[in-house]
Design a protein around this motif. Structure first.
Motif, mmCIF file in Angstrom:
data_model
loop_
_atom_site.group_PDB
_atom_site.id
_atom_site.type_symbol
_atom_site.label_atom_id
_atom_site.label_comp_id
_atom_site.label_asym_id
_atom_site.label_seq_id
_atom_site.Cartn_x
_atom_site.Cartn_y
_atom_site.Cartn_z
ATOM 1 N N ALA A 142 -22.461 27.267 6.152
ATOM 2 C CA ALA A 142 -23.818 27.500 5.646
ATOM 3 C C ALA A 142 -23.764 27.895 4.181
ATOM 4 O O ALA A 142 -24.584 27.463 3.374
ATOM 5 C CB ALA A 142 -24.509 28.587 6.470
ATOM 6 N N VAL A 143 -22.736 28.698 3.821
ATOM 7 C CA VAL A 143 -22.600 29.107 2.415
ATOM 8 C C VAL A 143 -22.230 27.909 1.553
ATOM 9 O O VAL A 143 -22.788 27.665 0.507
ATOM 10 C CB VAL A 143 -21.545 30.232 2.281
ATOM 11 N N CYS A 144 -21.235 27.105 2.063
ATOM 12 C CA CYS A 144 -20.751 25.963 1.281
ATOM 13 C C CYS A 144 -21.833 24.930 1.024
ATOM 14 O O CYS A 144 -21.865 24.304 -0.024
ATOM 15 C CB CYS A 144 -19.584 25.283 1.997
ATOM 16 N N PHE A 145 -22.679 24.727 2.023
ATOM 17 C CA PHE A 145 -23.674 23.661 1.892
ATOM 18 C C PHE A 145 -25.063 24.184 1.557
ATOM 19 O O PHE A 145 -26.039 23.456 1.643
ATOM 20 C CB PHE A 145 -23.698 22.810 3.176
ATOM 21 N N ALA A 146 -25.104 25.441 1.170
ATOM 22 C CA ALA A 146 -26.410 25.988 0.784
ATOM 23 C C ALA A 146 -26.936 25.216 -0.417
ATOM 24 O O ALA A 146 -26.181 24.771 -1.270
ATOM 25 C CB ALA A 146 -26.270 27.463 0.428
ATOM 26 N N VAL A 147 -28.252 25.064 -0.450
ATOM 27 C CA VAL A 147 -28.886 24.402 -1.591
ATOM 28 C C VAL A 147 -28.674 25.302 -2.806
ATOM 29 O O VAL A 147 -28.796 26.516 -2.699
ATOM 30 C CB VAL A 147 -30.392 24.233 -1.308
ATOM 31 N N PRO A 148 -28.276 24.738 -3.941
ATOM 32 C CA PRO A 148 -28.065 25.590 -5.118
ATOM 33 C C PRO A 148 -29.331 26.390 -5.469
ATOM 34 O O PRO A 148 -30.434 25.912 -5.236
ATOM 35 C CB PRO A 148 -27.756 24.589 -6.237
ATOM 36 N N ALA A 149 -29.094 27.576 -6.004
ATOM 37 C CA ALA A 149 -30.230 28.412 -6.405
ATOM 38 C C ALA A 149 -31.099 27.634 -7.382
ATOM 39 O O ALA A 149 -30.604 26.897 -8.214
ATOM 40 C CB ALA A 149 -29.724 29.686 -7.061
ATOM 41 N N GLY A 150 -32.376 27.798 -7.258
ATOM 42 C CA GLY A 150 -33.266 27.065 -8.159
ATOM 43 C C GLY A 150 -33.897 25.901 -7.427
ATOM 44 O O GLY A 150 -35.098 25.739 -7.418
ATOM 45 N N ALA A 151 -33.019 25.110 -6.767
ATOM 46 C CA ALA A 151 -33.560 23.995 -5.990
ATOM 47 C C ALA A 151 -33.948 24.473 -4.596
ATOM 48 O O ALA A 151 -34.546 23.756 -3.822
ATOM 49 C CB ALA A 151 -32.541 22.889 -5.897
ATOM 50 N N GLN A 152 -33.562 25.721 -4.321
ATOM 51 C CA GLN A 152 -33.751 26.262 -2.980
ATOM 52 C C GLN A 152 -35.230 26.306 -2.580
ATOM 53 O O GLN A 152 -35.582 25.933 -1.484
ATOM 54 C CB GLN A 152 -33.178 27.671 -2.933
ATOM 55 N N ASP A 153 -36.035 26.775 -3.487
ATOM 56 C CA ASP A 153 -37.457 26.837 -3.200
ATOM 57 C C ASP A 153 -38.053 25.470 -3.477
ATOM 58 O O ASP A 153 -37.870 24.931 -4.554
ATOM 59 C CB ASP A 153 -38.150 27.853 -4.115
ATOM 60 N N ALA A 154 -38.763 24.963 -2.475
ATOM 61 C CA ALA A 154 -39.496 23.727 -2.721
ATOM 62 C C ALA A 154 -40.517 24.030 -3.816
ATOM 63 O O ALA A 154 -41.004 25.146 -3.921
ATOM 64 C CB ALA A 154 -40.187 23.299 -1.449
ATOM 65 N N ARG A 155 -40.784 23.053 -4.629
ATOM 66 C CA ARG A 155 -41.800 23.273 -5.653
ATOM 67 C C ARG A 155 -43.158 23.386 -4.970
ATOM 68 O O ARG A 155 -43.500 22.585 -4.107
ATOM 69 C CB ARG A 155 -41.759 22.120 -6.649
ATOM 70 N N ARG A 156 -43.906 24.378 -5.377
ATOM 71 C CA ARG A 156 -45.175 24.663 -4.705
ATOM 72 C C ARG A 156 -46.358 24.455 -5.652
ATOM 73 O O ARG A 156 -46.252 24.746 -6.844
ATOM 74 C CB ARG A 156 -45.183 26.108 -4.190
ATOM 75 N N ILE A 157 -47.441 23.998 -5.076
ATOM 76 C CA ILE A 157 -48.629 23.725 -5.887
ATOM 77 C C ILE A 157 -49.878 23.916 -5.029
ATOM 78 O O ILE A 157 -49.860 23.626 -3.831
ATOM 79 C CB ILE A 157 -48.547 22.290 -6.462
ATOM 80 N N ALA A 158 -50.920 24.459 -5.645
ATOM 81 C CA ALA A 158 -52.208 24.615 -4.961
ATOM 82 C C ALA A 158 -53.235 23.741 -5.677
ATOM 83 O O ALA A 158 -53.082 23.407 -6.855
ATOM 84 C CB ALA A 158 -52.647 26.079 -4.981
ATOM 85 N N LEU A 159 -54.292 23.385 -4.951
ATOM 86 C CA LEU A 159 -55.302 22.480 -5.497
ATOM 87 C C LEU A 159 -56.561 23.239 -5.891
ATOM 88 O O LEU A 159 -56.979 24.174 -5.203
ATOM 89 C CB LEU A 159 -55.686 21.416 -4.471
ATOM 90 N N SER A 160 -57.177 22.811 -6.995
ATOM 91 C CA SER A 160 -58.470 23.381 -7.383
ATOM 92 C C SER A 160 -59.379 22.272 -7.896
ATOM 93 O O SER A 160 -58.920 21.314 -8.511
ATOM 94 C CB SER A 160 -58.281 24.463 -8.454
ATOM 95 N N PHE A 161 -60.654 22.418 -7.596
ATOM 96 C CA PHE A 161 -61.656 21.403 -7.954
ATOM 97 C C PHE A 161 -62.763 22.067 -8.778
ATOM 98 O O PHE A 161 -63.363 23.053 -8.332
ATOM 99 C CB PHE A 161 -62.259 20.786 -6.690
ATOM 100 N N ASP A 162 -63.024 21.500 -9.946
ATOM 101 C CA ASP A 162 -63.987 22.101 -10.869
ATOM 102 C C ASP A 162 -65.339 21.387 -10.865
ATOM 103 O O ASP A 162 -65.481 20.281 -10.369
ATOM 104 C CB ASP A 162 -63.427 22.055 -12.293
ATOM 105 N N ASP A 163 -66.309 22.083 -11.485
ATOM 106 C CA ASP A 163 -67.645 21.539 -11.783
ATOM 107 C C ASP A 163 -68.493 21.328 -10.537
ATOM 108 O O ASP A 163 -69.372 20.464 -10.511
ATOM 109 C CB ASP A 163 -67.562 20.213 -12.570
ATOM 110 N N VAL A 164 -68.239 22.111 -9.515
ATOM 111 C CA VAL A 164 -68.964 21.979 -8.243
ATOM 112 C C VAL A 164 -70.339 22.633 -8.377
ATOM 113 O O VAL A 164 -70.413 23.753 -8.869
ATOM 114 C CB VAL A 164 -68.161 22.685 -7.122
ATOM 115 N N PRO A 165 -71.447 21.995 -7.967
ATOM 116 C CA PRO A 165 -71.575 20.628 -7.477
ATOM 117 C C PRO A 165 -71.640 19.636 -8.650
ATOM 118 O O PRO A 165 -72.506 19.759 -9.515
ATOM 119 C CB PRO A 165 -72.899 20.665 -6.716
#
Ligand SMILES: [Zn+2]
Length: 317
Positions: free
Chosen positions: A16-39
């Motif tokens: 598990a240690v040998c094949f651990a994902v390198p630090a940095g790539a470990q966290d999936a890149r995360r993103i949230a969505l926002s929508f403007d000018d409603v309505p």
């Protein structure tokens, strides 16, 4: 524990240690969505009521638990704002949240700071006490002022009101692609809807990657990103494809509440280069040349070129 079991456990732990994902790539890149000018005003494909239904359905299909809808309360007074209150409620009923995007959608850089603050207060009064309301203010045009006086007057006003900057990190011109499609419909030009979706998804994914590279170069990590979108027909048609495209590129879509818990939410970048989102502002404050921070597709001529080349059916005038 027998020796064999112990040895197996030790070997598994070592693997598990040998094949651990390198630090940095470990966290999936995360993103949230926002929508403007409603309505938002009516687009080329459907009525605003149909758009809300389709957008909610698309978000549900994509498994998006919670996006933000930034309300420009003055839009409720326009013809296209009819049923706007019910549509806003429908987003909240579907699990999404709402926040302030001003009453009149004005610029700060050339306006009077006191009048600007009164305008955001007007929107805040409409939003107060509504279910799903969050204490965030999204600056129209991402214009946080171009001089210290206006910038700091509004920063102080937000603090006094317990409001936080509803910043974006991925600044996209989704509205410009939506405009191109609406114009093509108006002008009765033949276009390929599938190609439109592909161009749109590609533009979002490449934009997210672009701003994430700037973030990593500046912060040494990938923050939880906030994607700027608008309440357009394009998003009603393609939001599930956008999310699928992001996921295929290694992104995970998270809630907007999670995004605004990132440490960069507490930053107040000491710069006047504020119009391209928070990552760009932090990069500029860290001394990077603001000219190198622009996403190439945030350009109407470039988007038009791509639209004509890839979306308009050849042989059409
Ligand atoms: Zn706006």
């Amino acid at each position: 524990m027998t020796f064999v079991v112990w040895a197996r456990a030790a070997i598994l732990a070592l693997l598990a240690v040998c094949f651990a994902v390198p630090a940095g790539a470990q966290d999936a890149r995360r993103i949230a969505l926002s929508f403007d000018d409603v309505p938002r005003f009516q687009g080329g494909f459907m009525t605003p009521d149909e758009r809300t239904i389709a957008l909610i359905e698309g978000l549900k299909e994509a498994g998006v638990e919670q996006a933000a809808f930034f309300v420009t309360t003055g839009n409720l007074e326009d013809d296209y704002g009819a049923h706007g209150e019910a549509r806003i409620q429908a987003y909240v009923d579907a699990g999404h949240v709402i926040a302030n995007h001003s009453h009149s959608h004005g610029w700060l850089w050339n306006g009077d700071a006191a009048a600007y603050i009164a305008d955001l207060d007007k929107a805040e009064a409409w939003l107060a006490g509504r279910p799903g309301k969050r204490p965030w203010y999204r600056f129209p045009y991402l214009d946080e002022g171009r001089d210290l006086e206006r910038r700091d007057a509004v920063r102080a006003a937000l603090r006094e009101r317990g409001l936080r900057n509803g910043y974006v990190t991925v600044d996209l011109w989704d509205w410009a692609i939506d405009n191109l499609a609406s114009e093509a419909i108006r002008d009765k030009r033949e276009f390929d809807l599938g190609a439109l979706g592909e161009l749109y998804v590609e533009t979002v994914v490449q934009g997210a990657d672009f701003f994430d590279r700037t973030a990593r170069a500046t912060l040494g990590r990938s923050p939880v990103h906030v994607l700027l979108l608008h309440e357009t027909d394009l998003n009603a048609l393609f939001i599930a494809d956008v999310v699928a495209g992001l996921e295929a590129d290694g992104w995970t879509v998270v809630t907007i509440d999670e995004a605004y818990r990132d440490p960069i939410a507490r930053a107040e970048p000491d710069t006047l280069h504020l119009g391209g989102g928070r990552v760009n502002a932090l990069a500029a404050a860290a001394g990077r040349d603001p000219d190198g921070l622009a996403y190439a597709r945030n350009d109407e001529a470039e988007l038009k070129r791509l639209f004509e080349e890839r979306v308009i059916v050849k042989g059409d005038k």
